[in-house]
Motif scaffolding. Structure first.
Motif, PDB file in Angstrom:
ATOM      1  N   UNK A 291       0.729  -1.261   0.125  1.00  9.42           N
ATOM      2  CA  UNK A 291      -0.010  -0.113  -0.035  1.00  9.42           C
ATOM      3  C   UNK A 291       0.794   1.304   0.177  1.00  9.42           C
ATOM      4  N   UNK A 292       1.999   1.210  -0.108  1.00  5.61           N
ATOM      5  CA  UNK A 292       2.988   2.476  -0.097  1.00  5.61           C
ATOM      6  C   UNK A 292       2.991   2.754  -1.669  1.00  5.61           C
ATOM      7  N   UNK A 293       2.658   3.989  -1.466  1.00  2.00           N
ATOM      8  CA  UNK A 293       2.818   4.878  -2.935  1.00  2.00           C
ATOM      9  C   UNK A 293       4.195   4.840  -3.379  1.00  2.00           C
ATOM     10  N   UNK A 294       4.365   4.541  -4.626  1.00  2.00           N
ATOM     11  CA  UNK A 294       5.688   4.505  -5.345  1.00  2.00           C
ATOM     12  C   UNK A 294       6.237   6.032  -5.614  1.00  2.00           C
ATOM     13  N   UNK A 295       7.778   5.962  -5.284  1.00  2.00           N
ATOM     14  CA  UNK A 295       8.291   7.213  -5.169  1.00  2.00           C
ATOM     15  C   UNK A 295       9.513   7.287  -5.892  1.00  2.00           C
TER      16      UNK A 295
END
Length: 264
Positions: free
Chosen positions: A31-35
């Motif tokens: 669930x961590x947004x790609x950066x």
């Protein structure tokens, strides 16, 4: 044009170490947004379906309508992140949802065949339409969105647009992407970089070197966010040194944005 590294190596700057080389991990599942990090190598192909063999890089930016979930999955299997190109600032006659855009929000032609500027003041109309497009990107498995034409206020659109209108629209676009777990890039709109860097996860820029404006993108690099940059007319020798110094992910492309690329 509003539209729409070193091969096999990573740039040897400390700020780029976390970017990694091609063949990196597939999308996160926690669930961590790609950066994307500064210096991350990329391919930009909007002409037809993606060619996975065209470039050995960790990021592909491809047309959201022209590519299927299977195309995205294939790129993911190769360890790549995939960005969904969507036009957020112009009506396009050739898209399957073109009839959903009321005539009242279609402005002057923007110089591309079959396209007209959108009235970005109409958040009530355009918001739900962009939500459907971003839903498509999410359902196909994309990691991020590249919403094009986020600088309408700088153009002759047929509407009395202001910088404030653009900020409100661009922030709405970023919110729609983030609500769907998608990263989102700020496309051009250099005058508002400082005000929007907190809202966007990376930047996409065309021809900042040709117009002597690349330094305006440094707030993204300073924030640890990638700047994906292309030039069309300038040879690599005229912009790559500055791009490396600034930490940009730069390459030369043909205007039609086919598979050909010449990275720095």
């Amino acid at each position: 044009m509003n539209r729409r590294r070193l091969p096999g190596l990573c740039l040897l700057f400390a700020v780029l170490l976390v970017a990694g080389c091609s063949g990196g991990a597939p999308p996160d599942t926690d669930g961590v947004r790609w950066q994307p990090r500064p210096g991350t190598a990329w391919q930009w192909q909007l002409d037809g379906r993606a060619d996975p063999s065209a470039a050995d890089v960790p990021v592909y930016d491809i047309d959201g309508f022209e590519n299927s979930a299977a195309d995205v999955a294939r790129l993911h299997r190769d360890g790549r992140r995939v960005i969904c190109y969507i036009n957020a600032g112009a009506w396009e006659r050739f898209r399957p949802d073109q009839a959903d855009f009321p005539v009242s929000v279609r402005g002057r032609p923007n110089g591309w065949d079959g396209e007209r500027w959108l009235d970005i003041r109409r958040l009530d109309v355009l918001g739900p339409l962009m939500e459907k497009r971003f839903d498509m990107c999410r359902e196909k498995g994309f990691d991020a969105v590249e919403p094009d034409l986020l600088d309408a206020h700088l153009n002759d659109t047929g509407f009395p647009l202001t910088a404030a209108h653009q900020l409100a629209y661009n922030r709405m676009i970023a919110r729609i992407a983030h609500e769907r777990g998608l990263s989102v890039g700020l496309k051009n709109d250099l005058p508002q970089v400082a005000e929007l860097v907190e809202d966007f996860d990376f930047a996409v820029n065309e021809e900042c070197a040709q117009y002597g404006e690349c330094a305006k993108l440094t707030p993204f690099v300073a924030a640890g966010k990638a700047v994906f940059h292309v030039e069309y007319a300038l040879p690599n020798r005229d912009f790559c040194a500055e791009s490396r110094r600034l930490g940009l992910s730069s390459m030369r492309k043909r205007l039609e944005l086919d598979a050909w690329r010449r990275p720095c």
